[in-house]
Design an enzyme around this catalytic site. Sequence first.
Site, PDB file in Angstrom:
ATOM      1  N   PHE A 100       0.842  -1.193   0.000  1.00 21.15           N
ATOM      2  CA  PHE A 100       0.000   0.000   0.000  1.00 21.15           C
ATOM      3  C   PHE A 100       0.881   1.249   0.000  1.00 21.15           C
ATOM      4  O   PHE A 100       1.810   1.363   0.801  1.00 21.15           O
ATOM      5  CB  PHE A 100      -0.895  -0.027   1.237  1.00 21.15           C
ATOM      6  CG  PHE A 100      -1.854   1.110   1.343  1.00 21.15           C
ATOM      7  CD1 PHE A 100      -3.038   1.103   0.616  1.00 21.15           C
ATOM      8  CD2 PHE A 100      -1.583   2.183   2.178  1.00 21.15           C
ATOM      9  CE1 PHE A 100      -3.947   2.155   0.722  1.00 21.15           C
ATOM     10  CE2 PHE A 100      -2.479   3.227   2.296  1.00 21.15           C
ATOM     11  CZ  PHE A 100      -3.655   3.219   1.563  1.00 21.15           C
ATOM     12  N   ASN A 199      -3.154   1.535  10.587  1.00 25.62           N
ATOM     13  CA  ASN A 199      -3.932   1.959   9.419  1.00 25.62           C
ATOM     14  C   ASN A 199      -4.419   0.673   8.756  1.00 25.62           C
ATOM     15  O   ASN A 199      -3.836   0.194   7.795  1.00 25.62           O
ATOM     16  CB  ASN A 199      -3.075   2.777   8.458  1.00 25.62           C
ATOM     17  CG  ASN A 199      -3.851   3.211   7.223  1.00 25.62           C
ATOM     18  OD1 ASN A 199      -5.072   3.122   7.179  1.00 25.62           O
ATOM     19  ND2 ASN A 199      -3.137   3.661   6.210  1.00 25.62           N
ATOM     20  N   PRO A 200      -5.502   0.087   9.286  1.00 28.78           N
ATOM     21  CA  PRO A 200      -5.943  -1.220   8.807  1.00 28.78           C
ATOM     22  C   PRO A 200      -6.747  -1.076   7.509  1.00 28.78           C
ATOM     23  O   PRO A 200      -7.158   0.030   7.137  1.00 28.78           O
ATOM     24  CB  PRO A 200      -6.861  -1.694   9.935  1.00 28.78           C
ATOM     25  CG  PRO A 200      -7.462  -0.426  10.449  1.00 28.78           C
ATOM     26  CD  PRO A 200      -6.373   0.612  10.354  1.00 28.78           C
TER      27      PRO A 200
END
Length: 291
Positions: A100, A199-200
């Site tokens: 990500f 920050n899932p």
Amino acid sequence: MTDLAPLRSVSELRAHGVRVLELAHVPTPEADAELLLAHVLGLSRGQVQAKAVTGSGVDPDELLAYLEAVERRAAREPLQHITGVAPFRSLELAVGPGVFVPRPETEFVAQLAIDALQAVASPVPVAVDLGTGSGALALALATEVPHARVAAVENSPRAFIWAKENARRIGADNLRLVFADLAEALPELDGTVDVLVSNPPYIPDDAIPRDPEVRLHDPAVALYGGPDGLDVVRALSRRALALLRPGGALVIEHGELQGAELRALLEADGWRAAATHRDLLGRDRATTALR
């Protein structure tokens, strides 16, 4: 076919890049055109702007490399995949396929966690980042609070490789990387952690992102969090309750419409003082709570 003859100067290349990226509906064509030129020429963005004003030229190899980079960006490949780096606070992180890409709004989340960590009275406070991805949050904590001990957990093999590379490049000796699932991670730290940040994945499964850069290039495991987007947060809440000491702080990033639901989830689990915080754009971005 592009006519290469007029494209001999930095100014002309910049103008060409802006035109191509505007036609491709890239959100920030001027910035991206300059950053791609900076990458190809080995300069800063400011240096590119200065060379555009002075009429500096480019050689044929630089011209072709820039045209290729612009075409990749016009196809909506993330800028950070093309340059290989993503800025995050004071850091420059290596990123690419399989991890990500950290976003500017997450820098606000990092600040909440850093403030909480700096407020800890212990001479060696302990922080944990669950689902670290590229290592952005963990490395921000480790470098900006150097007297702390930071553990970062990731369960994606591809993302873990990027986190290891960033830890190696940045050289944070107070950071420990652990390959594990966040629901079971770090049992040896139970009851001792001062700050836990995450920050899932929080996008609902049927809420497909509009931006091609996200939809086509960010790994799905880092985006989607079940029917309501909060499945991973539920597991995160349970694990954080075990890891944090009494009074320890939890910081979770989430979508702008999830604040109330996330607070209710945390309060039902027994967390205290749950509060949602708005980022610099005025959008709900993170929720904090106390163990």
